[in-house]
Write a protein that holds these residues in place. Sequence first.
Motif, mmCIF file in Angstrom:
data_model
loop_
_atom_site.group_PDB
_atom_site.id
_atom_site.type_symbol
_atom_site.label_atom_id
_atom_site.label_comp_id
_atom_site.label_asym_id
_atom_site.label_seq_id
_atom_site.Cartn_x
_atom_site.Cartn_y
_atom_site.Cartn_z
ATOM 1 N N UNK A 64 36.799 45.975 28.159
ATOM 2 C CA UNK A 64 36.503 44.578 27.904
ATOM 3 C C UNK A 64 36.872 43.744 29.121
ATOM 4 N N UNK A 65 35.882 43.062 29.618
ATOM 5 C CA UNK A 65 36.122 42.201 30.774
ATOM 6 C C UNK A 65 35.733 40.787 30.395
ATOM 7 N N UNK A 66 36.670 39.894 30.608
ATOM 8 C CA UNK A 66 36.346 38.504 30.306
ATOM 9 C C UNK A 66 35.498 37.958 31.442
ATOM 10 N N UNK A 67 34.383 37.365 31.084
ATOM 11 C CA UNK A 67 33.503 36.882 32.138
ATOM 12 C C UNK A 67 34.098 35.646 32.786
ATOM 13 N N UNK A 68 33.723 35.489 34.023
ATOM 14 C CA UNK A 68 34.354 34.416 34.782
ATOM 15 C C UNK A 68 34.024 33.048 34.181
ATOM 16 N N UNK A 69 32.792 32.954 33.742
ATOM 17 C CA UNK A 69 32.367 31.680 33.172
ATOM 18 C C UNK A 69 33.261 31.282 31.996
ATOM 19 N N UNK A 70 33.599 32.319 31.204
ATOM 20 C CA UNK A 70 34.467 32.019 30.055
ATOM 21 C C UNK A 70 35.870 31.660 30.518
#
Lengths: 437, 593
Positions: A427-433
């Motif tokens: 799981x990678x949190x997207x940068x936008x989020x």
Amino acid sequence: MAAVKRLKRVAALQPGFISFKWSAESDDLNSGRRKRVNKNKKKNWNKHSDIQDVEEFLDDVRLQERTTGLCFLCLLEVQERKKGKKSKSRPLRIDLILQHDSLVPPPKDVLAYQQPNAKKLRRIAENAEKLAAMGVLPRRQKLLLNRRPATKTSKAKTAANNFPDRPYYDLWGGEGKFETADPYYLEQTGKSCVKRPEKLNVKPSILPAVEVIAPGGSYNPDFFSHQALLLEAHEVEVMRERAELRIERQLAVKQEDTATEETVFEELVEGLVEEEEEEEEEEEDVSIRGGLQQEKKTEKERKRERADKIKSQQKQAARVFTDKKQQLFQLRSIQATLKRREQRTRERVAQRKANQEAEKSMPRRLGRLKFQAQDLEIQLSDEIPGSLRTLKPEGSVLKDRFKSMQKRNMIEPRERAKFKRRHKVKYVEKRAFREIT
Amino acid sequence: MGGLQKKKYERGSATNYITRNKARKKLQLSLADFRRLCILKGIYPHEPKHKKKVNKGSTAPRTFYLFKDIRFLLHEPIVRKFREYKVFVRKLRKAYGKAEWTGVERLRDNKPGYKLDHIIKERYPTFIDALRDIDDALSMCFLFSTFARTGKCHVQTITLCRRLTVEWMNYVVTSRSLRKVFLSIKGIYYQAEVLGQLITWLVPYQFAHDHPTDVDYRVMATFTEMYTTLFGFINFRLYQTLNLVYPPKLDSKAESELKAEHEEDYAMDSESYLEKLSALSASLARVVATAEEEENQLDLFPTEGEDQENMQAREKEQKEQEAQKRLFEGLKFFLNREVPRESLAFILRCFGAEVSWDKSLCIGGTYEVTDETITHQIVDRPDMDKQYINRYYIQPQWVFDSVNAQMRLPVEDYFLGTTLPPHLSPFVEEKDGDYVPPEKLKLMALQRGEKPEEEEEDDEEEEEEDEEEDDVDDEELTEEKNLKKMEGTRAQGKTLAVKVTPGKVKPWETGSVGNKVRLEQEEKAEEKRLAIMMMKKKEKYLYDKIMFGKKRTTREVSSLRCAPNGCKATHFKFEWPSQSPDLNLILRCCGRT
């Protein structure tokens, strides 16, 4: 954009214009020291090449175009092309050297003009013409004409089996192609199929291919048959419920298993009080056993034992003898038991036969999963349509066919393969989020 | 003792079976291909008797095949084709990946294909074998032909299935071999008798599909592939037996009639012919033009005694069948747009009627609604605005019920807007003593030739019938008693004069015919009595037991039939559509707790 590029290139090629190189040299002269720049990057090219004069030239061209309407450059190009053509049309030097330049003509080779057997050939030709006029063809042509047209050897493409306009023929009508030939030859060349074993034509189940639904499944059923079908469905449902309940009951925690105060206390005390007693008992056991082993029988005892043994054997033999004698008088009861036993075996045989018969129509266990019958199609009393128009079909025929095949042991029951992920998804949190949160 | 040590699992059942995976490896096929091959060749998995032995000590559930079957599969030429196809796919993928478009084209042109003809021939050595196994093929093809062309399976398969089913329906219409129809909630069951074989198939209703997810479409498609091949060959042969042209062509006369101006509106040129065929409203072209179907007469042989009786029975049966085939002959039907056109057209044409429908409904309608010669119009709506006086407006169930009853039923019960009588299953055959629904009893009476007197007296009539039935039962009982008495006296060694028990004159045996019938019956009773007398004690005991059981069932049935409080079973039918009665309540009503 592309046009501009082309123009730039053309401008650089023109003899009357200053080239890049020249500009670079002049730059060098001005600066005194040559500046080394890597020209393998577009960026550097943009930075270090001077295109001032090119731009100027282009401006000039555009101006000319605007004023005269004809491109000065185009004219130049046309002229150049003309020059090129001229130069190409001139013969090569080597050809000029090799040219015959003597004034004396070479002698004529008479033999080159003579034909061997010319007279004969002429006569033959004349003869052939005469024959052709009469309509007689020469042998060679006749052979050619007689030759069978070459059969098309292009591979006959096998059309797909589901080709909608595929042709059919009488499969069972004519005799087989190869039946007249030598069977051994056919077998060796792989032209004959291996005979299908008879056993394979036996169907795996005696159930009919299409089982007709019970009369209660009519779209406008008779009352009692409809009720009978409902009852059947109800029973199925009850059985299912019962199975579920059973599992639940088995899973439930027993009242006795829950801990009370007493049990908790017992557990705490466990092992504190009783240990010593047990140890004592064990010691006693060991002593008794050891005592028995060490004791030795006397001669007298052995004799008595032997005599006892013989006596008991004799007694046994006598007993058997009398029993046998007595059996003579028990004949009737023995016969009765025999009869009973035979009766029992007969019943069992019949039962087994019946079971085997019943098994023929039952789905077998063919794989990991058991066959599960589909839900009975029913319509409740208030769902029954008044007319054919308002009928809402129940169940799916496709599923019915599929289950029927499973029931008839033609395919094993399977469940759809589940998608299994080989590796866990990280799981990678997207940068936008991340920016938002 | 001595000798080599016997190893486990090297003989016996362990060597007779092979697991699926091993078989797959032996054949060098992927699982999907293996499964396909097994279906095509008709090789099914087998459950061994001693699973643990076969599984070499393990009890894990596995799929087993007989080893000999797999060895047989090794000889199949199709296996090679499967492998070729695998290679083809690999090459194609490679060419795609390299963007070699000419290569792709060339590969596509040389796509390996295979034929199933030899497998069909091998599995069904004779035509009759194939015909016996056609039920499955029919159901499957009918099912696939109703699929939407959405990519669940190949569109080509759907088209082929449609073509084959249309051919089949045309054959059944031409040969008039339909026997039974049953409208169920699942679909429509048909039964036809083709060359002496009873063939049953199931046709789904149109537009009734939700695609279930737990069905393996690939397996079904494979079965269909095999069945379409089989079905096509059977169709060819069947058309040959009737001297019809195959692939079917419309009669030239019919074709000219069907030439419509609006043809292009219905379908593309390639499809319109199939559509016209599937309309079923025209007859087919024959190879040899025959004016009329000649009556096939039974060969007559001089026979004696029992044979003659059999012969007569057979003749009678055939006559009945002939009559059934001409059930709707001379009638002219018109189908309204709300009724299922295809099934009704099929059935009506099977029994010799003329059918037409609205022009906008389907291609192939031959006459308009306004035609004065129409005798029946099939309607499934509560009311009609414009009605013609000289035709019956009936609900579609009339057609189905008439076919099952093998006679034209009175149309009164099926008029527009009336509550329909129940649609009974023709596939149920009641044994004597079983419960028979009152509607069926009525129908049987109709078949015997009785006429219900009046509409108002209908209920009474039914009651009478019930009584009648009871009377018959009572009679039988009294006969039995008499027989027993007589037997008792015989046992004592006395001879008894043959006595005629006074039988009641049944309504259908009045007049001069009645006497004859009664005599016959007496003879039969006499024979039966003699047979009973000759029985051994043991058999007699068994016989008594059977009779007791029969009596008990009849008692139960009669209690079911004449429900208490004087309410008749038919009355229920008006109740149940409104509310759902509890089963227990009904049972209590009938006097059974």
